[in-house]
Design a protein around this motif. Sequence first.
Motif, PDB file in Angstrom:
ATOM      1  N   ILE A   9      41.151  47.314  34.216  1.00 13.47           N
ATOM      2  CA  ILE A   9      39.744  46.967  34.492  1.00 13.47           C
ATOM      3  C   ILE A   9      39.436  47.056  35.981  1.00 13.47           C
ATOM      4  CG2 ILE A   9      39.579  45.502  32.429  1.00 13.47           C
ATOM      5  CD1 ILE A   9      39.629  43.068  34.420  1.00 13.47           C
ATOM      6  N   GLU A  29      33.554  32.916  30.787  1.00 18.38           N
ATOM      7  CA  GLU A  29      34.674  33.825  30.486  1.00 18.38           C
ATOM      8  C   GLU A  29      35.978  33.046  30.357  1.00 18.38           C
ATOM      9  OE1 GLU A  29      35.160  37.431  32.803  1.00 18.38           O
ATOM     10  OE2 GLU A  29      33.019  37.367  33.299  1.00 18.38           O
ATOM     11  N   LEU A  33      38.371  32.848  26.930  1.00 14.69           N
ATOM     12  CA  LEU A  33      39.625  33.603  26.993  1.00 14.69           C
ATOM     13  C   LEU A  33      40.638  33.238  25.908  1.00 14.69           C
ATOM     14  CD1 LEU A  33      41.259  35.814  28.472  1.00 14.69           C
ATOM     15  CD2 LEU A  33      42.280  33.941  29.792  1.00 14.69           C
ATOM     16  N   TRP A 157      38.607  37.171  36.219  1.00 13.74           N
ATOM     17  CA  TRP A 157      39.141  38.542  36.264  1.00 13.74           C
ATOM     18  C   TRP A 157      40.569  38.570  35.717  1.00 13.74           C
ATOM     19  CZ3 TRP A 157      43.517  40.253  38.739  1.00 13.74           C
ATOM     20  CH2 TRP A 157      43.732  41.639  38.705  1.00 13.74           C
ATOM     21  N   ARG A 160      40.595  38.712  31.981  1.00 14.37           N
ATOM     22  CA  ARG A 160      40.170  40.038  31.484  1.00 14.37           C
ATOM     23  C   ARG A 160      41.236  41.094  31.737  1.00 14.37           C
ATOM     24  NH1 ARG A 160      35.735  38.777  34.542  1.00 14.37           N
ATOM     25  NH2 ARG A 160      36.083  40.562  35.910  1.00 14.37           N
TER      26      ARG A 160
END
Length: 171
Positions: A9, A29, A33, A157, A160
Motif C-alpha cells: 500500500i 480504521e 482492523l 497505516w 492496512r
Amino acid sequence: MTDHLRFPIGQYEAPAKPDVEMIAAWIDEIAQLPQLVRAAVQGACETQLDTPYRPGGWTVRQVVHHMADSHMNSFIRFKLALTEEVPVIRPYREERWAELPDTRQAPVALSLALLDALHERWVLLLRGLSDEELAREFRHPDSGIIRLDQNIGLYAWHGRHHLAHIRLITG
C-alpha cells in the motif's frame, strides 16, 4: 524483492498536522482492523498461514502475531506519553520477536482475540483524547520525537499494510 510485495500500500507518509477528520478516520480504521484481519485469515489452511507473503518475509501467522505484539507496544507507548512528560520509550527487536516459538507456532486465534480486546480498549482511549492530549509526545531512541496524533496515523497505516500482506496469500 519488489517494493510492491514489501509495501503493497506504499510507505507511510505522516502529515505535518493531522486534522480532526483525519484523526477520526484513522481511529475508525484501528477500530475495524481486528474484524478485517479475522476475515482475511478465515478459512486459511495451515499451509497458507505458514506461507511467507514475500521471499524472505514473514509468514501470515507471523504477521498476525506481529500485529498483536506491535499494537500492544503502541498502546503502552500512548499511555506512557499521556502520563509522563515526553517519555523515552523502549524499542523492541520485532524481527527477533517474529522468530520466537509463540510467533512461529501459536494458532492465529490467540492473536485475533488479543487484537479484539486490545483495539477495543485502544479505541476507547483514542476517542476520549483532547486536542492537548493528542499533541503529547514520546521519544523513540531511533526515530526521535513522535506526536500521538501522528502515531495514530502510523498505526492505522500499519494495520492496512499488514492486512495487505495477509491478503497477498489468502486472497
